[in-house]
Design a protein around this motif. Structure first.
Motif, mmCIF file in Angstrom:
data_model
loop_
_atom_site.group_PDB
_atom_site.id
_atom_site.type_symbol
_atom_site.label_atom_id
_atom_site.label_comp_id
_atom_site.label_asym_id
_atom_site.label_seq_id
_atom_site.Cartn_x
_atom_site.Cartn_y
_atom_site.Cartn_z
ATOM 1 N N PHE A 1 24.569 48.194 113.228
ATOM 2 C CA PHE A 1 26.161 48.188 113.253
ATOM 3 C C PHE A 1 26.352 49.762 113.781
ATOM 4 O O PHE A 1 25.596 50.764 113.655
ATOM 5 C CB PHE A 1 26.378 48.283 111.597
ATOM 6 N N HIS A 2 27.636 49.794 114.195
ATOM 7 C CA HIS A 2 28.203 50.877 114.937
ATOM 8 C C HIS A 2 29.629 51.362 114.166
ATOM 9 O O HIS A 2 30.484 50.429 114.608
ATOM 10 C CB HIS A 2 28.284 50.716 116.184
ATOM 11 N N LEU A 3 29.584 52.355 113.747
ATOM 12 C CA LEU A 3 30.889 52.859 113.291
ATOM 13 C C LEU A 3 31.764 53.698 114.330
ATOM 14 O O LEU A 3 30.854 54.618 114.765
ATOM 15 C CB LEU A 3 30.718 53.516 111.895
ATOM 16 N N SER A 4 32.891 53.124 114.496
ATOM 17 C CA SER A 4 33.498 54.047 115.490
ATOM 18 C C SER A 4 34.979 54.302 114.969
ATOM 19 O O SER A 4 35.420 53.602 114.083
ATOM 20 C CB SER A 4 33.430 53.322 116.945
ATOM 21 N N LYS A 5 35.732 55.123 115.913
ATOM 22 C CA LYS A 5 37.207 55.421 115.659
ATOM 23 C C LYS A 5 37.820 54.214 116.281
ATOM 24 O O LYS A 5 37.524 53.545 117.321
ATOM 25 C CB LYS A 5 37.552 56.801 116.359
ATOM 26 N N ARG B 1 41.585 54.289 110.586
ATOM 27 C CA ARG B 1 40.905 55.010 111.160
ATOM 28 C C ARG B 1 39.608 54.659 111.921
ATOM 29 O O ARG B 1 39.273 55.105 112.967
ATOM 30 C CB ARG B 1 40.608 56.190 110.331
ATOM 31 N N LEU B 2 38.693 53.849 111.217
ATOM 32 C CA LEU B 2 37.407 53.427 111.599
ATOM 33 C C LEU B 2 37.309 51.971 111.882
ATOM 34 O O LEU B 2 38.058 51.063 111.320
ATOM 35 C CB LEU B 2 36.407 53.706 110.527
ATOM 36 N N ARG B 3 36.463 51.446 112.578
ATOM 37 C CA ARG B 3 36.048 50.062 112.620
ATOM 38 C C ARG B 3 34.486 49.988 112.888
ATOM 39 O O ARG B 3 33.961 50.722 113.296
ATOM 40 C CB ARG B 3 36.726 49.510 114.179
ATOM 41 N N LEU B 4 34.052 48.684 112.508
ATOM 42 C CA LEU B 4 32.706 48.263 112.520
ATOM 43 C C LEU B 4 32.454 47.344 113.438
ATOM 44 O O LEU B 4 33.158 46.403 113.445
ATOM 45 C CB LEU B 4 32.152 47.824 111.050
ATOM 46 N N SER B 5 31.434 47.610 114.260
ATOM 47 C CA SER B 5 31.164 46.575 115.308
ATOM 48 C C SER B 5 29.691 46.427 115.246
ATOM 49 O O SER B 5 28.905 47.014 114.528
ATOM 50 C CB SER B 5 31.480 47.142 116.622
ATOM 51 N N THR B 6 28.965 45.255 116.198
ATOM 52 C CA THR B 6 27.744 45.054 116.010
ATOM 53 C C THR B 6 27.175 45.122 117.371
ATOM 54 O O THR B 6 27.663 44.716 118.342
ATOM 55 C CB THR B 6 27.353 44.006 115.330
ATOM 56 N N GLU B 7 25.913 45.284 117.449
ATOM 57 C CA GLU B 7 25.189 45.463 118.677
ATOM 58 C C GLU B 7 23.941 44.686 118.374
ATOM 59 O O GLU B 7 23.040 44.673 117.622
ATOM 60 C CB GLU B 7 24.547 46.703 119.256
ATOM 61 N N ASP C 1 41.675 52.194 124.099
ATOM 62 C CA ASP C 1 40.282 52.528 124.744
ATOM 63 C C ASP C 1 39.593 51.471 124.854
ATOM 64 O O ASP C 1 39.186 50.635 123.913
ATOM 65 C CB ASP C 1 39.659 53.697 124.168
ATOM 66 N N PHE C 2 38.616 51.173 126.153
ATOM 67 C CA PHE C 2 37.847 50.207 126.064
ATOM 68 C C PHE C 2 36.483 50.388 125.547
ATOM 69 O O PHE C 2 35.634 49.471 125.160
ATOM 70 C CB PHE C 2 37.560 49.964 127.641
ATOM 71 N N LEU C 3 35.960 51.891 125.553
ATOM 72 C CA LEU C 3 34.770 52.157 124.920
ATOM 73 C C LEU C 3 35.238 53.012 123.594
ATOM 74 O O LEU C 3 35.967 53.464 123.252
ATOM 75 C CB LEU C 3 34.260 53.420 125.739
ATOM 76 N N PRO C 4 34.255 52.558 122.748
ATOM 77 C CA PRO C 4 34.202 53.227 121.109
ATOM 78 C C PRO C 4 34.198 54.639 121.249
ATOM 79 O O PRO C 4 33.210 55.179 122.156
ATOM 80 C CB PRO C 4 33.195 52.278 120.410
ATOM 81 N N ILE C 5 34.815 55.188 120.457
ATOM 82 C CA ILE C 5 34.872 56.782 120.315
ATOM 83 C C ILE C 5 34.155 57.118 118.960
ATOM 84 O O ILE C 5 34.203 56.529 118.000
ATOM 85 C CB ILE C 5 36.177 57.341 120.248
ATOM 86 N N GLU C 6 33.192 57.902 119.193
ATOM 87 C CA GLU C 6 32.351 58.426 118.076
ATOM 88 C C GLU C 6 33.196 59.079 116.906
ATOM 89 O O GLU C 6 34.032 59.838 117.421
ATOM 90 C CB GLU C 6 31.161 59.425 118.377
ATOM 91 N N PRO C 7 32.892 58.777 115.731
ATOM 92 C CA PRO C 7 33.937 59.474 114.794
ATOM 93 C C PRO C 7 33.477 61.061 114.719
ATOM 94 O O PRO C 7 32.504 61.437 115.109
ATOM 95 C CB PRO C 7 33.149 58.719 113.415
ATOM 96 N N GLU C 8 34.315 61.774 114.213
ATOM 97 C CA GLU C 8 34.175 63.377 114.205
ATOM 98 C C GLU C 8 34.016 63.634 112.418
ATOM 99 O O GLU C 8 34.304 62.650 111.627
ATOM 100 C CB GLU C 8 35.467 64.075 114.796
ATOM 101 N N PRO C 9 33.203 64.711 112.357
ATOM 102 C CA PRO C 9 32.945 65.072 110.721
ATOM 103 C C PRO C 9 34.040 64.992 109.663
ATOM 104 O O PRO C 9 33.914 64.269 108.850
ATOM 105 C CB PRO C 9 32.772 66.652 110.992
ATOM 106 N N GLN C 10 35.471 65.321 110.409
ATOM 107 C CA GLN C 10 36.750 64.959 109.450
ATOM 108 C C GLN C 10 36.871 63.517 109.239
ATOM 109 O O GLN C 10 37.420 63.213 108.103
ATOM 110 C CB GLN C 10 38.041 65.676 110.213
ATOM 111 N N ASP C 11 36.387 62.662 109.867
ATOM 112 C CA ASP C 11 36.798 61.212 109.671
ATOM 113 C C ASP C 11 35.763 60.744 108.519
ATOM 114 O O ASP C 11 36.077 59.685 107.836
ATOM 115 C CB ASP C 11 36.146 60.232 110.897
ATOM 116 N N SER D 1 26.251 57.348 113.034
ATOM 117 C CA SER D 1 27.250 56.311 112.964
ATOM 118 C C SER D 1 26.579 54.789 113.339
ATOM 119 O O SER D 1 27.231 54.116 113.414
ATOM 120 C CB SER D 1 28.382 56.699 114.108
ATOM 121 N N ARG D 2 25.260 55.007 113.443
ATOM 122 C CA ARG D 2 24.592 53.590 113.812
ATOM 123 C C ARG D 2 23.618 53.316 112.635
ATOM 124 O O ARG D 2 22.692 54.314 112.366
ATOM 125 C CB ARG D 2 23.904 53.750 115.148
#
Length: 293
Positions: free
Chosen positions: A64-68, A42-48, A73-83, A114-115
């Motif tokens: 660190f950026h946690l995204s779905k 469901r989730l992935r961790l990336s770095t800026e 998709d080319f751009l990361p999607i912000e997680p939603e509360p249920q995630d 998420s950051r």
């Protein structure tokens, strides 16, 4: 058929055990952890990462950026509360190439964001050797099961200016305000008194050098105490100590127009007041180099 596990299997098992141990050591008295961490899709961790020092070293070098995980998709999607709803405790674990944990960011319940900014410092607040490290987001759900994201690579490069501050004995952390340089009481003041100790001068000298290189940034000096004694005395002691550091900066060429100071007493502790070590961490002066608005 081979009876012994392959080297790859052993590596995976060792990594799983290290992650479990990290939770058990750092966050004790939690529900029993069952099984190895499950790879969660469901989730992935990336770095800026800042390729330059960025506003002269005031901004966090890594976020660190946690995204779905949406591979189409080319751009990361912000997680939603249920995630995040099943997270009991969580940790971003930064490891060296041999699997040793060298740093972590952690919390309980749903993360506030998420950051996650990271200073590139180790568990002791010291500069890590320059190089490449691995990071992953790990969490424990309400049922005691561990989940993890895939590893992501993060590079570490600490500028000489930051290494000089750390070598002088200063604590360092990045906040939304800016860069906080922390001086513990034991390094600058006699206990319970508001006078600069001679041993503090080299440390203060490094702060002066750092500020001279950043003339556009405003600076706030804040004094802090533990909760021992009366609130009124602590407030006055913290104010006097902040003023002494402010006065030293002015006397050594820092423009007073960009400086201010305040005493906060025991209102903003960093650690528990229940232990002597915690109270020692709370007795401090912080020089906050503000981000430019």
């Amino acid at each position: 058929m081979e009876r012994n596990p392959s080297r790859r299997t052993l590596s995976v098992l060792v990594s799983a055990l290290l992650v479990c141990a990290a939770f058990l050591v750092v966050l004790p008295a939690q529900p029993v952890v069952t099984g190895a961490p499950l790879l969660d899709a469901r989730l992935r961790l990336s770095t800026e990462e800042r390729l330059t020092i960025g506003e002269s070293g005031i901004d966090a070098p890594v976020t660190f950026h946690l995204s779905k995980d949406e591979p189409e998709d080319f751009l990361p999607i912000e997680p939603e509360p249920q995630d995040f709803s099943d997270m009991r405790i969580w940790q971003i674990r930064i490891s060296a190439s041999d699997g040793r944990k060298v740093a972590h960011i952690q919390g309980r319940g749903v993360p506030e964001s998420s950051r996650f900014p990271w200073s590139r410092l180790d568990e002791k607040g010291e500069a890590l050797p320059d190089g490449f490290y691995q990071a992953q987001f790990v969490w424990l759900d309400a049922g005691g099961r561990l989940h993890r994201t895939p590893n992501t690579t993060v590079s570490v490069f600490t500028p000489l200016t930051i290494r000089a501050l750390l070598a002088a004995g200063l604590g360092l952390r990045y906040t939304d305000e800016g860069l906080v340089l922390r001086i513990l009481e034991v390094n600058i003041f006699p206990p319970g008194r508001a006078e600069l100790a001679p041993a503090a001068l080299p440390m203060l000298g490094e702060i002066v050098t750092f500020l001279r290189g950043r003339p556009a940034n405003r600076v706030v000096v804040r004094g802090h105490t533990d909760s021992s004694g009366s609130a009124a005395r602590n407030l006055e002691l913290s104010r006097r100590r902040a003023f002494l550091v402010y006065r030293h900066l002015v006397d050594n060429g820092i423009d007073p127009a960009r400086l201010s100071y305040e005493g906060l007493g025991s209102t903003r502790p960093l650690a528990s007041e229940e232990t002597a070590d915690g109270r020692a961490q709370n007795r401090r002066v912080e020089v906050v180099v503000l981000k430019r608005s």
